[in-house]
Design a protein around this motif. Structure first.
Motif, mmCIF file in Angstrom:
data_model
loop_
_atom_site.group_PDB
_atom_site.id
_atom_site.type_symbol
_atom_site.label_atom_id
_atom_site.label_comp_id
_atom_site.label_asym_id
_atom_site.label_seq_id
_atom_site.Cartn_x
_atom_site.Cartn_y
_atom_site.Cartn_z
ATOM 1 N N TRP A 1 0.846 -1.194 0.000
ATOM 2 C CA TRP A 1 0.000 0.000 0.000
ATOM 3 C C TRP A 1 0.874 1.233 0.000
ATOM 4 O O TRP A 1 1.753 1.388 0.844
ATOM 5 C CB TRP A 1 -0.890 0.038 1.238
ATOM 6 C CG TRP A 1 -2.023 -0.908 1.140
ATOM 7 C CD1 TRP A 1 -3.299 -0.645 0.757
ATOM 8 C CD2 TRP A 1 -1.977 -2.306 1.414
ATOM 9 N NE1 TRP A 1 -4.048 -1.779 0.762
ATOM 10 C CE2 TRP A 1 -3.267 -2.830 1.168
ATOM 11 C CE3 TRP A 1 -0.983 -3.180 1.831
ATOM 12 C CZ2 TRP A 1 -3.580 -4.154 1.341
ATOM 13 C CZ3 TRP A 1 -1.303 -4.496 1.994
ATOM 14 C CH2 TRP A 1 -2.582 -4.978 1.751
ATOM 15 N N GLU B 1 -5.684 -1.847 8.551
ATOM 16 C CA GLU B 1 -6.554 -2.986 8.859
ATOM 17 C C GLU B 1 -6.921 -3.746 7.575
ATOM 18 O O GLU B 1 -8.081 -3.849 7.175
ATOM 19 C CB GLU B 1 -7.814 -2.528 9.590
ATOM 20 C CG GLU B 1 -7.516 -1.825 10.911
ATOM 21 C CD GLU B 1 -8.769 -1.298 11.578
ATOM 22 O OE1 GLU B 1 -9.866 -1.510 11.039
ATOM 23 O OE2 GLU B 1 -8.650 -0.661 12.633
ATOM 24 N N VAL B 2 -5.904 -4.286 6.920
ATOM 25 C CA VAL B 2 -6.052 -4.935 5.622
ATOM 26 C C VAL B 2 -6.828 -6.244 5.752
ATOM 27 O O VAL B 2 -6.623 -7.023 6.678
ATOM 28 C CB VAL B 2 -4.667 -5.207 5.006
ATOM 29 C CG1 VAL B 2 -4.810 -5.845 3.638
ATOM 30 C CG2 VAL B 2 -3.880 -3.914 4.913
ATOM 31 N N THR B 3 -7.729 -6.469 4.805
ATOM 32 C CA THR B 3 -8.512 -7.705 4.775
ATOM 33 C C THR B 3 -8.503 -8.280 3.365
ATOM 34 O O THR B 3 -9.439 -8.086 2.588
ATOM 35 C CB THR B 3 -9.958 -7.455 5.220
ATOM 36 O OG1 THR B 3 -10.521 -6.417 4.383
ATOM 37 C CG2 THR B 3 -10.020 -7.016 6.666
ATOM 38 N N PRO B 4 -7.428 -8.997 2.969
ATOM 39 C CA PRO B 4 -7.411 -9.638 1.655
ATOM 40 C C PRO B 4 -8.288 -10.889 1.657
ATOM 41 O O PRO B 4 -8.277 -11.680 2.601
ATOM 42 C CB PRO B 4 -5.935 -9.982 1.445
ATOM 43 C CG PRO B 4 -5.389 -10.129 2.825
ATOM 44 C CD PRO B 4 -6.168 -9.195 3.699
ATOM 45 N N VAL C 1 -9.509 -9.912 -3.534
ATOM 46 C CA VAL C 1 -10.192 -8.662 -3.212
ATOM 47 C C VAL C 1 -9.556 -8.098 -1.954
ATOM 48 O O VAL C 1 -9.498 -8.778 -0.917
ATOM 49 C CB VAL C 1 -11.702 -8.882 -2.993
ATOM 50 C CG1 VAL C 1 -12.376 -7.578 -2.607
ATOM 51 C CG2 VAL C 1 -12.338 -9.460 -4.243
ATOM 52 N N VAL C 2 -9.067 -6.876 -2.036
ATOM 53 C CA VAL C 2 -8.357 -6.266 -0.925
ATOM 54 C C VAL C 2 -9.208 -5.150 -0.330
ATOM 55 O O VAL C 2 -9.626 -4.229 -1.034
ATOM 56 C CB VAL C 2 -6.998 -5.700 -1.376
ATOM 57 C CG1 VAL C 2 -6.273 -5.046 -0.208
ATOM 58 C CG2 VAL C 2 -6.144 -6.799 -1.981
ATOM 59 N N GLY C 3 -9.451 -5.233 0.954
ATOM 60 C CA GLY C 3 -10.141 -4.159 1.655
ATOM 61 C C GLY C 3 -9.218 -3.549 2.693
ATOM 62 O O GLY C 3 -8.384 -4.233 3.292
ATOM 63 N N PHE C 4 -9.310 -2.248 2.899
ATOM 64 C CA PHE C 4 -8.503 -1.601 3.930
ATOM 65 C C PHE C 4 -9.213 -0.336 4.394
ATOM 66 O O PHE C 4 -10.075 0.208 3.700
ATOM 67 C CB PHE C 4 -7.099 -1.262 3.417
ATOM 68 C CG PHE C 4 -7.074 -0.277 2.278
ATOM 69 C CD1 PHE C 4 -6.920 1.081 2.498
ATOM 70 C CD2 PHE C 4 -7.201 -0.718 0.965
ATOM 71 C CE1 PHE C 4 -6.903 1.987 1.451
ATOM 72 C CE2 PHE C 4 -7.172 0.174 -0.094
ATOM 73 C CZ PHE C 4 -7.033 1.529 0.155
ATOM 74 N N ARG C 5 -8.832 0.112 5.550
ATOM 75 C CA ARG C 5 -9.422 1.316 6.123
ATOM 76 C C ARG C 5 -8.666 2.539 5.610
ATOM 77 O O ARG C 5 -7.446 2.612 5.715
ATOM 78 C CB ARG C 5 -9.355 1.275 7.656
ATOM 79 C CG ARG C 5 -10.021 2.472 8.338
ATOM 80 C CD ARG C 5 -9.974 2.325 9.857
ATOM 81 N NE ARG C 5 -8.603 2.323 10.341
ATOM 82 C CZ ARG C 5 -7.899 3.423 10.607
ATOM 83 N NH1 ARG C 5 -8.443 4.618 10.424
ATOM 84 N NH2 ARG C 5 -6.668 3.339 11.051
ATOM 85 N N VAL D 1 -6.343 3.737 -6.136
ATOM 86 C CA VAL D 1 -7.662 3.791 -5.528
ATOM 87 C C VAL D 1 -7.859 5.182 -4.951
ATOM 88 O O VAL D 1 -7.017 5.677 -4.206
ATOM 89 C CB VAL D 1 -7.814 2.738 -4.410
ATOM 90 C CG1 VAL D 1 -9.194 2.804 -3.786
ATOM 91 C CG2 VAL D 1 -7.552 1.353 -4.957
ATOM 92 N N ARG E 1 -10.464 7.854 -2.852
ATOM 93 C CA ARG E 1 -11.647 7.933 -1.998
ATOM 94 C C ARG E 1 -12.613 8.995 -2.503
ATOM 95 O O ARG E 1 -13.808 8.932 -2.279
ATOM 96 C CB ARG E 1 -11.232 8.255 -0.557
ATOM 97 C CG ARG E 1 -12.404 8.297 0.395
ATOM 98 C CD ARG E 1 -11.947 8.382 1.833
ATOM 99 N NE ARG E 1 -11.093 9.529 2.064
ATOM 100 C CZ ARG E 1 -10.583 9.842 3.251
ATOM 101 N NH1 ARG E 1 -10.812 9.064 4.277
ATOM 102 N NH2 ARG E 1 -9.805 10.895 3.395
#
Length: 483
Positions: free
Chosen positions: A18, A201-204, A217-221, A244, A246
């Motif tokens: 990131w 707070e990554v959530t792959p 799919v990658v999610g992060f705050r 990406v 915002r």
């Protein structure tokens, strides 16, 4: 910019990266004092006050001058200024406990930011009748609340008054403020804006689609201080990257279309080559802040000599500039000339067969790139087909329209930051005004661009140079080496 790396499941062997785009580059610098009251609450002081250093001090024979002071310890922390946390430093010095202390009239402390050459000087006056304090300790004084910047180095000097007529008892030392990874200042505003406390707070998530194809799919705050991010996935030599945002987009509003505003996404990443003159360290800071604003807030690829010094050193200035010109002519990129007092003065010097050199040109590892740029670009500007490749602008608060050399009067000149939105439409090759509508880019108006960290840093840099110009009306003449 903050980088985070993590590894997904063992079956994937992928690395996620990131990039956190914030104000970036060099931070806006300000050297000042929060506490204007001296440390005078000490028993035994006959008089004590603090002033600036405008007073000229008298000299006395060396045997009648007090010996020099000694450095104490520094305190580094964070304090609130206008509800914004800033890093501050307390500077302490002590007086030698010899008989010369009885001739002491005061002390002078000077601090210089080695990056921007900004300085502050404080003159303490006090009268002391005893060599030691009531508890037999040395006399100690401090300058509290000196506003500093992360990563900057400061040269400090101190001496006691009156000064000797021969030699001096001056003491000096250099203090380097640590970077934002230091726990003492990572909660300051500038460090926060550069992601010092960001936890994504990554959530792959691994997905299996048709034909057993895998996707991640990658999610992060998101961070409160950043609008633009770059997410990359590396796997066995394969590198994929995605920007990406915002916020982003261009909206259209007009009296006839307010209920149904049109939006469209900017396709691709536009490129801008910035040409300018190194007029002053504070003006260089404006250029860097503008580059950060264009990169992080506007999604623009900025080419700047200061940020490409290695390649420039290999190719040479002329070859590097010619290469950039060819890149621009064969693409949708633009050349942005930022006019200033130095641009006009160097152009006039060229017309007279001379070369003008500024102090900042000598300090810069890239040297003066403006003079060869003018020689190289002007022949190509004559052709009407090349006019669309050139954008001319100036910062209205620190420069003026008179700073634009006459050959560039054939193109539209933009005043920044008043007309920054119009300038950015030129970069995008998009018309702001159309039939029955006026397009606007969110957050780029003169009264709104500074609401994001990138714009606020740029605004502060412009204000700092403006204030310096007001206090030093002959600043440009002082910056000229061979005027």
């Amino acid at each position: 910019m903050r980088t985070l790396r993590t590894t997904n499941m063992a079956a994937i062997y992928a690395t996620l990266v990131w990039f956190f785009f914030t104000t970036g580059l060099a931070p806006s610098s300000f050297l000042g004092i929060l506490n204007q009251r001296p440390d005078c609450n000490q028993a035994g002081l006959d008089s004590c006050q603090m002033n600036n250093c405008s007073v000229r001090h008298a000299l006395v024979p060396r045997q009648r001058a007090p010996t020099g002071p000694e450095w104490g310890s520094e305190y580094l922390g964070v304090r609130l200024v206008n509800r914004r946390p800033v890093p501050v430093m307390n500077v302490t010095w002590t007086l030698r406990s010899d008989a010369s202390i009885l001739t002491l009239q005061g002390s002078e402390l000077r601090i210089v930011d080695k990056s921007t050459k900004q300085s502050l000087c404080v003159y303490f006056t006090y009268s002391i009748s005893q060599q030691l304090r009531f508890n037999s300790s040395k006399w100690t004084f401090s300058l509290a609340g000196v506003v500093v910047e992360a990563g900057h180095s400061y040269m400090m000097s101190a001496f006691n008054l009156p000064e000797p007529d021969v030699g001096d008892y001056r003491i000096t030392k250099q203090v380097t403020v640590p970077g934002c990874n230091d726990k003492r200042i990572r909660s300051s505003q500038m460090c926060l804006e550069n992601g010092s406390l960001w936890h994504p707070e990554v959530t792959p998530v691994l997905l299996v689609g048709k034909h057993h194809l895998l996707s991640v799919v990658v999610g992060f705050r998101a961070d409160v201080y950043s609008d633009l991010y770059q997410v990359s996935i590396e796997n066995r030599g394969v590198h994929l990257s995605q920007n990406v945002s915002r916020v982003g987009g261009i909206s259209t509003s007009a009296s006839a279309a307010e209920e149904h505003p049109e939006c469209f996404q900017v396709e691709g990443r536009r490129k801008v080559v910035i040409i300018y003159s190194l007029d002053h360290p504070l003006y260089r800071n404006i250029i860097l802040k503008l580059s950060a604003f264009l990169t992080a807030r506007c999604g623009t690829e900025v080419v700047l000599d200061l940020l490409d010094s290695t390649r420039l050193g290999i190719l040479g200035r002329v070859q590097w500039l010619d290469w950039q010109r060819e890149e621009v002519e064969g693409s949708s990129a633009k050349i942005l000339l930022l006019c200033s007092a130095g641009v006009q003065a160097k152009w006039r010097a060229m017309c007279g067969g001379k070369t003008l050199l500024l102090k900042e040109d000598q300090r810069s590892p890239t040297g003066d790139t403006l003079t060869p740029a003018l020689s190289l670009l002007l022949p190509h500007l004559v052709g009407s087909a090349s006019l669309e490749k050139y954008i001319v602008a100036y910062f209205g608060d620190v420069c003026s329209p008179e700073h634009v050399p006459w050959p560039f009067h054939v193109v539209v000149r933009y005043q920044l930051m008043k007309q920054f939105e119009e300038l950015f439409f030129r970069i995008l090759d998009t018309e702001k005004h159309g039939p029955g509508r006026v397009q606007h880019i969110r957050g780029l108006a003169e009264d709104k661009y500074h609401r994001c960290p990138f714009g606020r840093a740029l605004q502060e840099a412009i204000q700092a140079f403006r204030e310096y110009q007001l206090e030093n009306p002959h600043w440009f003449q002082e910056e000229c080496v061979n005027h």
